[in-house]
Design an enzyme around this catalytic site. Structure first.
Site, short mmCIF file in Angstrom:
data_model
loop_
_atom_site.label_atom_id
_atom_site.label_comp_id
_atom_site.label_asym_id
_atom_site.label_seq_id
_atom_site.Cartn_x
_atom_site.Cartn_y
_atom_site.Cartn_z
N MET A 30 47.29 -59.47 55.38
CA MET A 30 46.85 -59.57 55.59
C MET A 30 45.92 -58.85 55.23
O MET A 30 44.04 -59.10 54.80
CB MET A 30 45.45 -60.11 56.31
CG MET A 30 46.03 -61.10 57.17
SD MET A 30 45.40 -62.37 58.22
CE MET A 30 44.91 -61.56 59.75
N GLY A 31 46.07 -57.82 54.17
CA GLY A 31 45.01 -56.49 53.17
C GLY A 31 45.07 -55.75 54.40
O GLY A 31 45.34 -55.22 55.37
N LEU A 33 45.30 -52.76 54.09
CA LEU A 33 46.23 -51.64 54.59
C LEU A 33 46.82 -50.20 55.42
O LEU A 33 45.81 -50.01 55.00
CB LEU A 33 47.25 -51.25 53.41
CG LEU A 33 47.62 -52.63 52.85
CD1 LEU A 33 49.38 -52.52 51.49
CD2 LEU A 33 48.66 -53.72 53.68
N HIS A 37 51.28 -51.45 58.44
CA HIS A 37 51.94 -52.43 57.10
C HIS A 37 52.49 -51.54 56.47
O HIS A 37 54.06 -51.68 56.05
CB HIS A 37 50.83 -52.51 56.39
CG HIS A 37 49.74 -53.78 57.06
ND1 HIS A 37 48.44 -52.81 57.24
CD2 HIS A 37 49.56 -54.61 56.78
CE1 HIS A 37 47.50 -54.05 57.43
NE2 HIS A 37 48.51 -54.95 57.78
N GLN A 61 44.72 -69.89 60.21
CA GLN A 61 45.11 -68.74 61.08
C GLN A 61 43.37 -68.21 61.98
O GLN A 61 43.67 -67.76 63.04
CB GLN A 61 46.76 -68.25 61.22
CG GLN A 61 45.36 -66.85 60.40
CD GLN A 61 46.93 -65.58 59.89
OE1 GLN A 61 48.05 -66.13 59.41
NE2 GLN A 61 46.74 -64.35 61.05
N GLY A 147 55.40 -56.36 62.14
CA GLY A 147 55.42 -55.58 63.13
C GLY A 147 55.75 -55.97 64.94
O GLY A 147 54.90 -57.02 65.36
N ASP A 150 52.08 -57.11 66.91
CA ASP A 150 52.14 -58.61 67.12
C ASP A 150 53.07 -59.28 67.80
O ASP A 150 53.83 -60.30 66.70
CB ASP A 150 51.47 -59.36 65.75
CG ASP A 150 50.46 -58.54 65.24
OD1 ASP A 150 49.23 -58.76 65.33
OD2 ASP A 150 50.28 -57.87 64.36
N ARG A 187 41.55 -54.03 62.08
CA ARG A 187 40.12 -54.09 62.66
C ARG A 187 39.26 -53.04 63.50
O ARG A 187 38.99 -53.20 63.93
CB ARG A 187 40.00 -55.73 63.67
CG ARG A 187 40.59 -56.63 63.35
CD ARG A 187 40.83 -58.09 64.24
NE ARG A 187 40.60 -59.06 63.75
CZ ARG A 187 41.36 -60.02 63.57
NH1 ARG A 187 42.22 -59.68 64.07
NH2 ARG A 187 40.94 -61.86 62.64
P1 AMP Z 1 48.39 -57.95 59.48
O1 AMP Z 1 47.84 -57.65 58.28
O2 AMP Z 1 47.90 -57.80 60.97
O3 AMP Z 1 48.47 -59.28 59.52
O4 AMP Z 1 49.41 -57.80 59.87
C1 AMP Z 1 51.02 -57.04 59.24
C2 AMP Z 1 51.97 -57.15 59.51
O5 AMP Z 1 51.67 -56.13 59.42
C3 AMP Z 1 52.88 -57.71 60.72
O6 AMP Z 1 53.61 -58.34 60.51
C4 AMP Z 1 52.11 -56.43 61.29
O7 AMP Z 1 52.73 -57.07 63.39
C5 AMP Z 1 52.34 -55.38 61.02
N1 AMP Z 1 51.22 -54.63 61.83
C6 AMP Z 1 50.21 -54.43 61.48
N2 AMP Z 1 49.60 -53.95 62.40
C7 AMP Z 1 50.44 -52.56 63.20
C8 AMP Z 1 51.42 -51.63 63.51
N3 AMP Z 1 50.12 -51.27 64.04
N4 AMP Z 1 52.38 -50.84 63.93
C9 AMP Z 1 53.62 -52.04 63.23
N5 AMP Z 1 53.17 -53.33 62.67
C10 AMP Z 1 51.88 -53.87 62.33
#
Ligand code: AMP
Length: 279
Positions: A30-31, A33, A37, A61, A147, A150, A187
């Site tokens: 969701m950017g 980064l 990410h 979502q 990751g 989640d 966040r």
């Molecule tokens: P998001 O942008 O939060 O939707 O995350 C996108 C991807 O990055 C998802 O597969 C998350 O599980 C992964 N991700 C987010 N934060 C972390 C982190 N701290 N460590 C590993 N993967 C992450």
């Protein structure tokens, strides 16, 4: 590096790469980064010939009272980071191009989505499984990296891929933390300095549960009590602290099989999650 906003154009590129015998990978995000990410992108680069990163704050979502509108965004910075990490193409769609006004087809995982984050965020995983299916179809990827931050999401995606025979290998990458232990999250920027300090209780609770498990403790009740004893003084509002069986994400009393310890805690408006796999 290409930046493509149009789903059809993206699909054509994915199809072209596949037809050239190239292994196409996808990192859905969701950017905004961060290093979490970027570790996923690096993993995809190692395993694939071409890597797509999608940047899309997926409206379906988010529940009606959640933080869709204030979710942080900085495309220029994301673009530079993707370029630095050797991404081949960024898919950056508009909500309108992803969801027709009369959009009516959903992908729903019915079991693992019921507990943990699914219990407190009723439409969340339906939005995730639907958009991830769309992203797989649009990019024509044969591998995607998610990751462990989640963990429930990653397990649901694995289940969906198995159940629907999607031709995509799922890689689960390690959870990346800040030096002080806080799990990296877009966040985190909403936390005040004081909330950030108090939020360290999440990773301390995870570490303590890992330590006790390593020392032989197998009672979920005792492990959860130890976690609560660390979380409660932080003043955060606990959404859930749970010990689940890894295979079905239902509560587990005795850790005699692989488990997922997971927690979600609010600090102010900001909801943070953390977890670890045990066994
Ligand atoms: P998001 O942008 O939060 O939707 O995350 C996108 C991807 O990055 C998802 O597969 C998350 O599980 C992964 N991700 C987010 N934060 C972390 C982190 N701290 N460590 C590993 N993967 C992450």
């Amino acid at each position: 590096m290409k930046i493509i906003r149009d789903p059809q154009e993206t699909q054509q590129l994915g199809l072209l790469w596949n037809s050239q015998g190239l292994k196409v990978g996808l990192v859905p995000t969701m950017g905004y980064l961060h290093d979490g990410h970027l570790s996923l992108i690096d993993e995809a680069k190692k395993r694939c010939d071409r890597v797509f990163v999608s940047i899309f704050v997926n409206p379906t979502q988010f529940g009606p009272t959640e933080d869709l509108d204030r979710y942080p965004r900085d495309f220029a910075r994301d673009e530079a980071l993707c370029e630095e990490h050797g991404v081949d193409a960024v898919f950056y769609p508009t909500p309108e191009s992803m969801y027709a006004p009369d959009f009516s087809t959903w992908v729903n995982e019915d079991s693992l989505s019921q507990t943990l984050c699914g219990a407190s965020r009723p439409v969340h995983f339906r939005g995730v499984t639907t958009v991830v299916t769309k992203l797989f179809n649009i990019t024509q990827c044969r591998l995607a990296v998610f990751g462990k931050k989640d963990a429930q999401q990653a397990l649901i995606i694995c289940r969906m891929v198995r159940d629907l025979n999607l031709p995509v290998e799922i890689v689960m990458a390690p959870l990346v933390r800040e030096a002080d232990g806080l799990a990296l999250s877009s966040r985190n920027k909403f936390l005040s300095a004081d909330e950030h300090q108090r939020a360290l209780a999440l990773s301390r609770a995870v570490r303590e549960v890992e330590r006790l498990y390593g020392a032989g403790e197998r009672s979920a009740e005792k492990l959860l009590a130890a976690a609560r004893a660390i979380l409660e003084p932080s003043g955060g509002r606990i959404d859930y602290v749970e010990m689940m069986a890894r295979d079905n994400l239902r509560p587990l009393a005795t850790l005699d099989r692989p488990a997922l310890f997971a927690l979600a805690v609010f600090f102010g408006q900001t909801r943070l999650i953390d977890n670890c796999f045990l066994g």
